[in-house]
Design a protein around this motif. Structure first.
Motif, PDB file in Angstrom:
ATOM      1  N   SER A 187       1.142  -1.417  -0.445  1.00  0.00           N
ATOM      2  CA  SER A 187      -0.193  -0.425  -0.108  1.00  0.00           C
ATOM      3  C   SER A 187       1.081   1.163   0.132  1.00  0.00           C
ATOM      4  O   SER A 187       0.451   2.644  -0.235  1.00  0.00           O
ATOM      5  N   LYS A 188       2.489   1.480   0.798  1.00  0.00           N
ATOM      6  CA  LYS A 188       2.675   2.212   0.696  1.00  0.00           C
ATOM      7  C   LYS A 188       3.420   2.876  -0.187  1.00  0.00           C
ATOM      8  O   LYS A 188       3.535   3.772  -1.189  1.00  0.00           O
ATOM      9  N   ARG A 189       3.795   1.655  -1.135  1.00  0.00           N
ATOM     10  CA  ARG A 189       4.375   1.401  -2.976  1.00  0.00           C
ATOM     11  C   ARG A 189       3.333   2.335  -3.879  1.00  0.00           C
ATOM     12  O   ARG A 189       4.389   2.958  -4.511  1.00  0.00           O
ATOM     13  N   ARG A 190       2.664   1.934  -3.597  1.00  0.00           N
ATOM     14  CA  ARG A 190       0.854   2.341  -4.369  1.00  0.00           C
ATOM     15  C   ARG A 190       1.209   3.828  -4.545  1.00  0.00           C
ATOM     16  O   ARG A 190       0.311   4.036  -5.480  1.00  0.00           O
ATOM     17  N   SER A 191       1.175   4.610  -3.664  1.00  0.00           N
ATOM     18  CA  SER A 191       0.722   5.564  -3.591  1.00  0.00           C
ATOM     19  C   SER A 191       1.829   6.550  -4.735  1.00  0.00           C
ATOM     20  O   SER A 191       1.200   7.284  -5.190  1.00  0.00           O
TER      21      SER A 191
END
Length: 317
Positions: free
Chosen positions: A131-135
């Motif tokens: 989820s963090k890398r999707r931002s």
């Protein structure tokens, strides 16, 4: 259920067809088109020296309006006899309009197909990340979505010219020449914004699906992110994507005119833009050319998707 679906589809088809006929004949309701065409023909043939006495007023001519609707409906049944006015002469509308339609639809369908394939690939790659890398990629999609179409086209043309100046390598043709129309670059340009929109809709749908209990259950069984996404989540996202894709198709069709003008392509949309003012029949024929085949395609796809979901094929498993 099948009878209800096809009855609804037939009702939509009938109402839309009537609407096209009513809209296509609208100029005859408010203007004296026939007298204007006679005067224009006289002017272009140099049969009228003084035009100072000419004036135009808005009228309500229901008789001409209804008569033109009827004559257009008859022409639709015998399209080979349709003609259009251009520079003092009348020319057969077909097969010229049909050939231009095939040419432009090649660009449109190819661009949408390329955008769809690329969007699915990008969305899957983004979703398998944490989820963090999707931002960051989601932010890039948001920024690209806000860019005007014409800006993207001009930037790509400028980049190709810049690369050609620096390396003497022409990556793509950027305009029509004696050798023919450009192909790859218009398709690439036409695919960009639909691809961005499809990516956005897929990401939103995937993230909603990610919160469903069946995803938690699949993860508890040790299934990989790729397997959960492609086999389970993606299957349930098809119907939502299709509902958005119809709007994306309309958006891409509207952009087709700008694309043909900028790349100097003699296509279906430019023909409609240049000739439909004096020939309202062209608008009617053109709308039917676009509406009928794509309506049938969308109906078949929608029936396949909805029947699959109604049978439980798209349930969360």
């Amino acid at each position: 259920m099948a009878w209800s679906f096809f009855r609804k589809s037939f009702f939509e088809f009938t109402l839309t067809s009537i609407g096209i006929l009513l809209i296509g004949s609208m100029p005859y309701l408010f203007f004296n088109i026939r007298s204007q065409m006679d005067v224009l023909l006289m002017i272009e043939r140099n049969e009228l020296d003084n035009t100072l006495f000419l004036h135009d007023t808005i009228v309500l001519n229901f008789q001409e309006y209804v008569g033109h609707i009827w004559s257009t409906a008859q022409l639709l049944l015998d399209g080979g006899s349709a003609v259009y006015y251009h520079q003092g002469r009348y020319f057969p509308l077909f097969p010229e309009l049909f050939d231009l339609f095939i040419k432009s639809m090649f660009y449109l369908v190819s661009g949408l197909a390329l955008g769809l394939v690329a969007a699915v690939g990008f969305a899957v790659v983004i979703m398998v990340q944490s989820s963090k890398r999707r931002s960051f990629p989601k932010m890039v999609v948001f920024v690209l979505e806000s860019l005007p179409d014409i800006f993207i086209i001009l930037v790509l043309q400028w980049l190709i010219v810049w690369v050609y100046k620096k390396t003497n390598i022409l990556l793509f043709d950027i305009t029509s020449t004696f050798d023919g129309d450009p192909v790859l670059l218009p398709i690439l340009v036409l695919s960009i914004l639909p691809g961005i929109y499809i990516t956005k809709y897929l990401l939103v749908t995937f993230e909603l699906e990610e919160e469903q209990p069946y995803v938690t259950l699949a993860r508890s069984k040790g299934l990989s992110r790729w397997r959960i996404l492609i086999i389970h989540m993606f299957r349930n996202a098809w119907l939502t994507l299709f509902n958005h894709f119809k709007n994306i198709f309309t958006f891409a069709l509207a952009n087709l005119l700008m694309l043909e003008i900028i790349f100097d392509i003699d296509g279906f949309m430019t023909f409609l833009y240049e000739h439909s003012v004096l020939n309202p029949e062209i608008l009617t024929f053109s709308l039917f050319l676009v509406f009928i085949p794509f309506f049938l395609v969308f109906i078949v796809i929608q029936w396949g998707l909805e029947s699959r979901f109604l049978k439980g094929g798209g349930s969360h498993d």
